[in-house]
Design a protein around this motif. Structure first.
Motif, PDB file in Angstrom:
ATOM      1  N   ASN A 204      52.971  -7.995 -11.280  1.00 32.11           N
ATOM      2  CA  ASN A 204      53.123  -8.610 -12.344  1.00 32.11           C
ATOM      3  C   ASN A 204      53.599 -10.095 -12.499  1.00 32.11           C
ATOM      4  N   ASP A 205      53.781 -10.615 -13.564  1.00 31.85           N
ATOM      5  CA  ASP A 205      54.209 -12.088 -13.441  1.00 31.85           C
ATOM      6  C   ASP A 205      55.338 -12.262 -12.835  1.00 31.85           C
ATOM      7  N   ARG A 206      56.665 -11.554 -12.784  1.00 30.99           N
ATOM      8  CA  ARG A 206      57.623 -11.936 -12.215  1.00 30.99           C
ATOM      9  C   ARG A 206      57.560 -11.679 -10.826  1.00 30.99           C
ATOM     10  N   GLN A 207      56.824 -10.723 -10.243  1.00 29.11           N
ATOM     11  CA  GLN A 207      56.653 -10.350  -8.713  1.00 29.11           C
ATOM     12  C   GLN A 207      55.708 -11.638  -8.267  1.00 29.11           C
ATOM     13  N   ARG A 208      54.713 -12.133  -8.890  1.00 31.76           N
ATOM     14  CA  ARG A 208      53.840 -13.045  -8.493  1.00 31.76           C
ATOM     15  C   ARG A 208      54.569 -14.556  -8.124  1.00 31.76           C
ATOM     16  N   ILE A 209      55.785 -14.895  -9.089  1.00 31.29           N
ATOM     17  CA  ILE A 209      56.496 -15.999  -9.087  1.00 31.29           C
ATOM     18  C   ILE A 209      57.371 -15.905  -7.732  1.00 31.29           C
ATOM     19  N   VAL A 210      58.050 -14.521  -7.494  1.00 31.74           N
ATOM     20  CA  VAL A 210      58.775 -14.278  -6.411  1.00 31.74           C
ATOM     21  C   VAL A 210      58.224 -14.479  -5.294  1.00 31.74           C
ATOM     22  N   ASN A 211      56.874 -13.911  -5.196  1.00 30.46           N
ATOM     23  CA  ASN A 211      56.035 -13.959  -3.962  1.00 30.46           C
ATOM     24  C   ASN A 211      55.434 -15.408  -3.703  1.00 30.46           C
ATOM     25  N   ILE A 212      55.448 -16.365  -4.702  1.00 33.19           N
ATOM     26  CA  ILE A 212      54.932 -17.582  -4.363  1.00 33.19           C
ATOM     27  C   ILE A 212      56.340 -18.536  -3.932  1.00 33.19           C
ATOM     28  N   PHE A 213      57.455 -18.370  -4.604  1.00 29.94           N
ATOM     29  CA  PHE A 213      58.632 -19.275  -4.373  1.00 29.94           C
ATOM     30  C   PHE A 213      59.652 -18.685  -3.584  1.00 29.94           C
ATOM     31  N   GLY A 214      59.368 -17.487  -3.111  1.00 34.56           N
ATOM     32  CA  GLY A 214      60.455 -16.913  -2.181  1.00 34.56           C
ATOM     33  C   GLY A 214      61.196 -15.773  -3.078  1.00 34.56           C
ATOM     34  N   GLY A 215      62.045 -14.999  -1.904  1.00 31.29           N
ATOM     35  CA  GLY A 215      62.617 -13.916  -2.639  1.00 31.29           C
ATOM     36  C   GLY A 215      64.034 -14.282  -3.410  1.00 31.29           C
ATOM     37  N   LYS A 216      64.685 -15.501  -3.359  1.00 26.54           N
ATOM     38  CA  LYS A 216      65.947 -15.807  -3.594  1.00 26.54           C
ATOM     39  C   LYS A 216      65.481 -16.249  -5.346  1.00 26.54           C
ATOM     40  N   THR A 217      64.217 -16.416  -5.685  1.00 26.52           N
ATOM     41  CA  THR A 217      63.825 -16.834  -6.854  1.00 26.52           C
ATOM     42  C   THR A 217      64.120 -15.797  -7.820  1.00 26.52           C
ATOM     43  N   ASN A 218      64.144 -14.620  -7.458  1.00 30.81           N
ATOM     44  CA  ASN A 218      64.460 -13.361  -8.478  1.00 30.81           C
ATOM     45  C   ASN A 218      65.681 -13.454  -9.408  1.00 30.81           C
ATOM     46  N   GLU A 219      66.713 -13.865  -8.677  1.00 31.38           N
ATOM     47  CA  GLU A 219      67.955 -13.985  -9.358  1.00 31.38           C
ATOM     48  C   GLU A 219      68.098 -15.208 -10.217  1.00 31.38           C
ATOM     49  N   LYS A 220      67.404 -16.092 -10.033  1.00 30.77           N
ATOM     50  CA  LYS A 220      67.267 -17.226 -10.805  1.00 30.77           C
ATOM     51  C   LYS A 220      66.726 -17.161 -12.115  1.00 30.77           C
ATOM     52  N   LEU A 221      65.863 -16.089 -12.375  1.00 31.13           N
ATOM     53  CA  LEU A 221      65.115 -16.016 -13.435  1.00 31.13           C
ATOM     54  C   LEU A 221      65.738 -15.395 -14.527  1.00 31.13           C
ATOM     55  N   VAL A 222      65.584 -16.021 -16.055  1.00 26.01           N
ATOM     56  CA  VAL A 222      65.857 -15.253 -17.208  1.00 26.01           C
ATOM     57  C   VAL A 222      64.776 -15.052 -18.056  1.00 26.01           C
ATOM     58  N   PRO A 223      64.566 -13.606 -18.416  1.00 27.62           N
ATOM     59  CA  PRO A 223      63.192 -13.443 -19.001  1.00 27.62           C
ATOM     60  C   PRO A 223      63.258 -14.257 -20.461  1.00 27.62           C
ATOM     61  N   VAL A 224      61.988 -14.528 -21.032  1.00 32.99           N
ATOM     62  CA  VAL A 224      61.989 -15.175 -22.163  1.00 32.99           C
ATOM     63  C   VAL A 224      60.641 -14.296 -23.045  1.00 32.99           C
ATOM     64  N   LYS A 225      60.678 -13.904 -24.051  1.00 32.99           N
ATOM     65  CA  LYS A 225      59.741 -13.089 -24.943  1.00 32.99           C
ATOM     66  C   LYS A 225      59.963 -13.057 -26.373  1.00 32.99           C
ATOM     67  N   GLU A 226      58.976 -13.401 -27.016  1.00 34.43           N
ATOM     68  CA  GLU A 226      58.993 -13.637 -28.469  1.00 34.43           C
ATOM     69  C   GLU A 226      57.254 -13.473 -29.087  1.00 34.43           C
ATOM     70  N   GLU A 227      57.085 -12.817 -30.025  1.00 33.69           N
ATOM     71  CA  GLU A 227      56.061 -12.638 -30.718  1.00 33.69           C
ATOM     72  C   GLU A 227      55.803 -12.916 -32.264  1.00 33.69           C
TER      73      GLU A 227
END
Length: 624
Positions: A204-227
């Motif tokens: 998914n989007d989050r796992q793809r970002i983590v796979n590219i920029f490293g495992g430590k990126t996961n704890e840095k992310l804040v989800p954003v969602k609005e429709e």
């Protein structure tokens, strides 16, 4: 007079078009990856040799092409994506202008192999400089494999403008990131000179970002969602404490297409207002889904700029959505008058009555009074053991007779008063004595920013930050060139997390960093261990120093040699130099002044800014 206007030959027109489409190897990578995605591929493999100068190969398992389509795909303005002008405002694919393959074939050796699923055999076409060399039947798996060799072989001037392999590879990785992040449902592999660089599974989007920029990126992310009716916003923003000096981790995707937009970037920065340090940039990975009719993506040759129908509304929505997410996840302070569930009484204590705690105090306790332990005890102090103060034992008795002993002669008849010391000849001192210095201050710190000192002709006002930059710059430059820096070992090794791109960037200057005093330990996936740092650097400054260095390397993009060494020394000096607002002791002020004027170029910083100004006595007199 004869006619002077004539039609250009196709191969010349293709080379002119190639100037717009193909600027460097990364441009070819982008076009080929987007074609593979449009072909409905589920697995795309990118193979690079010598940063794309020798080989760029993209292999996919898409629908493939027929023999006619394969031949026609290299003609200008031949495309399967649009048929009428109205289709330009309903685009849902990547490549649509039909110029990419024609432009690439005009300036390189291209080899195409393709086969459809229901076909028994495939088609192989070889083209050199827009000229078809051969077209044959071949055996190949379903999908398409296209190889681009010897880029710009027939335009030597363009080839000479290419940067070093390290720089060109960084641009290729950037394009690979942009395409891979927009399509997490596709598996991507990347190889450079035979070694694997990326292996990105379906996610998914989050796992793809983590796979590219490293495992430590996961704890840095804040989800954003609005429709909303206008736009659907999703993705992630980085927490403010992880903001970086560089803009490397900033991505906008509109309908799964990477774009650059200074207007939308300003919207994100406005949402982070008051949360970021000075000159820090937030990380964000924002995915926008809009109606294709409301945007125009055909305003730029590389299709990285988009014209929106209602930019102002999009700006406001993006800003408010990010602000809401930062507040919702307690990243930013908010006023919330709703009930906080964490303040509720625990379930096990709901039926219990409140009991007032009892406190027992011995009101007769006196630590300065000698207590006698009595056998009896009152009801209020039945469990209390009285405090017993130890007697000092008449401390005055320790010094009785000491004065008489000092006056009495020793057994050998010698007295302290008869002891004589050899006199030494008093010579001139190299440095001024403290008594002389006490009434004569040669330096003065002004507003914790400037150092004021005197010279024969008047006054010198030194900017302490810029002066320290010049001093450190020359020291570091000397250490790198002479490889004679001293390192201080860390008791506990320091482990820092970086993306693969950043690690590759640090590898290019690793030798120079070691010459400045850095000692690198083990290197694992996405992490670098540091066991020693330069003497002029503290442990807490290392992360900031390397972050500033990476930012400078990305922005200035040096090739190699002295320019890279100079950039490294400038970047480190800028990070370590004493800041404005730091109070300096008189000894430090003296050292700063003496070290500055001992430099080979004391008047300017490494960035050509003045380090000091002078006021002559005549100029001061004119003020009166």
């Amino acid at each position: 007079m004869s006619d002077i206007i004539q039609l250009l030959p196709d191969h010349v027109a293709n080379q002119i078009a190639a100037g717009e489409v193909v600027q460097r190897p990364a441009s070819v990578v982008k076009e080929l990856l987007e074609n593979a995605i449009d072909a409905q591929a589920t697995h795309i493999k990118l193979i690079i040799k010598e940063a794309g100068k020798i080989l760029i190969q993209v292999i996919d398992d898409g629908v493939g092409m027929s023999t006619t389509d394969a031949r026609l795909s290299f003609e200008r303005h031949a495309t399967s994506k649009i048929k009428t002008a109205e289709d330009l405002f309903q685009l849902k694919t990547k490549g649509f202008r039909g110029e990419a393959l024609a432009s690439i074939a005009a300036i390189a050796h291209v080899e195409l192999k393709t086969k459809q699923e229901d076909g028994e055999v495939g088609t192989e076409i070889k083209i050199e400089g827009s000229e078809v060399i051969s077209q044959e039947v071949c055996v190949t798996p379903k999908g398409t494999s296209i190889s681009v060799k010897n880029l710009f072989y027939n335009i030597p001037a363009r080839r000479n403008f290419l940067k070093s392999n390290a720089v060109e590879l960084r641009h290729i990785i950037d394009e690979f990131h942009r395409v891979a992040m927009a399509h997490p449902a596709i598996k991507f592999d990347m190889f450079h000179n035979g070694s694997e660089v990326f292996n990105l599974p379906v996610s998914n989007d989050r796992q793809r970002i983590v796979n590219i920029f490293g495992g430590k990126t996961n704890e840095k992310l804040v989800p954003v969602k609005e429709e909303t009716d206008l736009v659907a916003i999703s993705g992630f923003v980085g927490k403010p404490e992880y903001a970086k000096k560089s803009r490397g981790e900033q991505f906008f995707f509109v309908n799964n297409r990477f774009i650059k937009s200074a207007y939308l970037n300003h919207s994100v920065n406005a949402a982070f207002e008051g949360l970021l340090k000075d000159k820090a940039h937030p990380s964000y990975f924002i995915y926008l889904q809009v109606d294709p009719k409301s945007i125009d993506i055909n305003i730029h040759p590389t299709k990285t700029e988009i014209k929106f129908e209602d930019e102002h509304a999009l700006y406001a929505m993006l800003r408010s959505t990010i602000k809401h997410s930062l507040g919702q996840f307690n990243v930013a302070p908010v006023l919330d008058f709703d009930r906080d569930a964490s303040m509720d009484t625990p379930y096990g204590y709901k039926s219990k009555t409140v009991q007032t705690p009892t406190i027992e105090v011995d009101r007769n306790f006196n630590p300065f009074k000698e207590e006698k332990i009595s056998g009896g005890s009152s009801s209020s102090t039945k469990n209390y053991t009285p405090y017993k103060k130890e007697s000092a034992g008449s401390w005055e008795n320790l010094y009785v007779g000491l004065e008489s002993e000092m006056k009495a002669p020793t057994s050998q008849g010698n007295e302290f008063s008869s002891v004589a010391f050899e006199s030494s000849e008093v010579t001139g001192s190299l440095f001024e004595s403290d008594e002389k210095k006490a009434g004569h201050h040669t330096t003065y710190q002004l507003q914790k920013k400037y150092i004021v000192t005197t010279i024969k002709s008047g006054l010198v006002i030194i900017n302490q930050n810029r002066a320290h930059q010049r001093i450190l710059y020359e020291e570091l430059l000397r250490s790198i060139t002479m490889a004679s820096a001293v390192s201080q070992q860390l008791l506990f090794p320091l482990t820092l997390s970086f993306s693969k791109k950043e690690i590759a960037l640090l590898e290019t200057v690793k030798e120079q960093l070691e010459n400045t005093g850095f000692v690198f330990g083990q290197q694992s996936l996405g992490e670098i261990e540091i066991t020693g740092v330069p003497v002029v650097t503290s442990e807490k400054e290392v992360a900031v120093l390397l972050e500033q260095l990476l930012s400078d390397l990305e922005n200035e993009v040096p090739d190699s040699g002295f320019s890279q060494t100079d950039l490294l020394a400038r970047s480190m000096a800028r990070s370590i130099a004493v800041r404005t607002g730091v109070e300096m002791a008189p000894e430090q002020q003296h050292y700063m002044v003496n070290s500055l004027f001992a430099c080979t170029e004391p008047s300017i910083t490494p960035d050509n800014k003045p380090t000091f100004i002078t006021f002559t006595v005549d100029e001061i007199d004119k003020k009166f």
